[in-house]
Structures are given as structure tokens and as C-alpha cells.
Design a protein around this motif. Structure first.
Motif, mmCIF file in Angstrom:
data_model
loop_
_atom_site.group_PDB
_atom_site.id
_atom_site.type_symbol
_atom_site.label_atom_id
_atom_site.label_comp_id
_atom_site.label_asym_id
_atom_site.label_seq_id
_atom_site.Cartn_x
_atom_site.Cartn_y
_atom_site.Cartn_z
ATOM 1 N N ASN A 275 0.802 -1.229 0.000
ATOM 2 C CA ASN A 275 0.000 0.000 0.000
ATOM 3 C C ASN A 275 0.833 1.276 0.000
ATOM 4 O O ASN A 275 0.300 2.350 -0.268
ATOM 5 N N THR A 276 2.113 1.179 0.311
ATOM 6 C CA THR A 276 2.957 2.379 0.305
ATOM 7 C C THR A 276 3.701 2.570 -1.014
ATOM 8 O O THR A 276 4.428 3.550 -1.170
ATOM 9 N N PHE A 277 3.529 1.645 -1.938
ATOM 10 C CA PHE A 277 4.197 1.757 -3.240
ATOM 11 C C PHE A 277 3.546 2.866 -4.059
ATOM 12 O O PHE A 277 2.325 2.926 -4.198
ATOM 13 N N ARG A 278 4.378 3.763 -4.615
ATOM 14 C CA ARG A 278 3.911 4.842 -5.483
ATOM 15 C C ARG A 278 4.720 4.814 -6.774
ATOM 16 O O ARG A 278 5.955 4.840 -6.761
ATOM 17 N N ILE A 279 4.009 4.758 -7.879
ATOM 18 C CA ILE A 279 4.649 4.639 -9.189
ATOM 19 C C ILE A 279 5.605 5.802 -9.448
ATOM 20 O O ILE A 279 6.708 5.603 -9.951
ATOM 21 N N HIS A 280 5.198 7.018 -9.113
ATOM 22 C CA HIS A 280 6.027 8.179 -9.444
ATOM 23 C C HIS A 280 7.388 8.140 -8.759
ATOM 24 O O HIS A 280 8.353 8.685 -9.274
ATOM 25 N N LYS A 281 7.503 7.448 -7.636
ATOM 26 C CA LYS A 281 8.795 7.342 -6.954
ATOM 27 C C LYS A 281 9.744 6.388 -7.676
ATOM 28 O O LYS A 281 10.952 6.451 -7.486
ATOM 29 N N TYR A 282 9.191 5.505 -8.492
ATOM 30 C CA TYR A 282 9.990 4.509 -9.195
ATOM 31 C C TYR A 282 9.997 4.715 -10.704
ATOM 32 O O TYR A 282 10.492 3.867 -11.442
ATOM 33 N N TYR A 283 9.472 5.836 -11.151
ATOM 34 C CA TYR A 283 9.397 6.072 -12.592
ATOM 35 C C TYR A 283 10.786 6.048 -13.238
ATOM 36 O O TYR A 283 10.985 5.411 -14.276
ATOM 37 N N ASP A 284 11.754 6.738 -12.661
ATOM 38 C CA ASP A 284 13.109 6.758 -13.240
ATOM 39 C C ASP A 284 13.705 5.352 -13.286
ATOM 40 O O ASP A 284 14.366 4.985 -14.261
ATOM 41 N N TYR A 285 13.476 4.588 -12.252
ATOM 42 C CA TYR A 285 13.969 3.212 -12.220
ATOM 43 C C TYR A 285 13.323 2.386 -13.337
ATOM 44 O O TYR A 285 14.010 1.649 -14.052
ATOM 45 N N MET A 286 12.010 2.547 -13.513
ATOM 46 C CA MET A 286 11.321 1.819 -14.580
ATOM 47 C C MET A 286 11.800 2.270 -15.951
ATOM 48 O O MET A 286 11.953 1.459 -16.869
ATOM 49 N N LYS A 287 12.060 3.547 -16.104
ATOM 50 C CA LYS A 287 12.558 4.075 -17.374
ATOM 51 C C LYS A 287 13.929 3.467 -17.706
ATOM 52 O O LYS A 287 14.202 3.097 -18.848
ATOM 53 N N ASN A 288 14.796 3.352 -16.689
ATOM 54 C CA ASN A 288 16.108 2.723 -16.899
ATOM 55 C C ASN A 288 15.968 1.254 -17.276
ATOM 56 O O ASN A 288 16.698 0.753 -18.142
ATOM 57 N N LEU A 289 15.026 0.557 -16.643
ATOM 58 C CA LEU A 289 14.774 -0.832 -17.020
ATOM 59 C C LEU A 289 14.305 -0.916 -18.468
ATOM 60 O O LEU A 289 14.724 -1.809 -19.212
ATOM 61 N N GLN A 290 13.458 0.017 -18.850
ATOM 62 C CA GLN A 290 12.964 0.028 -20.228
ATOM 63 C C GLN A 290 14.120 0.226 -21.205
ATOM 64 O O GLN A 290 14.208 -0.475 -22.213
#
Length: 100
Positions: free
Chosen positions: A65-80
Motif C-alpha cells: 500500500n505504500t508503493f507509489r509509481i512516481h517514486k519509481y518512474y526513473d527506475y522503470m525508465k532505466n529498465l525500459q
């Protein structure tokens, strides 16, 4: 998940592509890693898998419940940037194998 998280997630997949399912899942596990490690050490991992706040998750620990997408956006972008070609190829192979 509350409604804002569901909406965020749907927009993420709609605007950035289906491969973001994979990046989202990896980011979620990265977010939960400290809690998973703690619960594993305490031999209480199984209740955590129910994703219910009534189980043995201390309040100060990261939870679903504390997971927020915007906090991990850069990480996801790097994975992409690193893995998109592999993931898209795998998705395409999966779609082709299911259509035969």
C-alpha cells in the motif's frame, strides 16, 4: 490497491506500453525488498503474501500500500532502456505461440 493506484497503473500501461507490466513488477519487488528480507529473517514471510495489513508487517516497513509509481518512474525508465527489446520480443513470441 486504492483507486488512485489503480488509475495510475492503468495510465502507465496505456501511455508507456505493455512492457511496463514487467518494470512495474520489478519496481514493486524492489520497494518491498527490505520488508521481505525482514519477514524472511523472522520466518514470517507466508502471512505477508496475503497482502493484508492485519498480518505481521510492522508499520515502519514498506508494504504494498505504500508503493507509489512516481517514486519509481526513473527506475522503470532505466529498465525500459536496458531491456525493452528483449521483453517486446518475448511478448511477441508469446502472442504468436498462443495464436497457433
Amino acid at each position: 490497491m486504492d483507486m488512485s493506484q489503480i488509475t495510475e497503473l492503468r495510465f502507465l500501461f496505456y501511455f508507456f506500453g505493455m512492457d511496463y507490466y514487467v518494470y512495474y513488477t520489478i519496481s514493486l519487488f524492489k520497494h518491498l525488498l527490505p520488508t521481505l528480507q525482514l519477514l524472511h529473517q523472522n520466518k514470517s514471510l507466508i502471512p505477508f503474501l496475503y497482502l493484508n495489513e492485519n498480518y505481521l508487517i510492522p508499520n515502519e516497513q514498506q508494504s504494498f500500500n505504500t508503493f507509489r509509481i512516481h517514486k519509481y518512474y526513473d527506475y522503470m525508465k532505466n529498465l525500459q532502456l536496458k531491456y525493452r527489446d528483449f521483453i517486446i520480443n518475448d511478448f511477441n513470441e508469446l502472442l504468436l505461440s498462443n495464436s497457433i
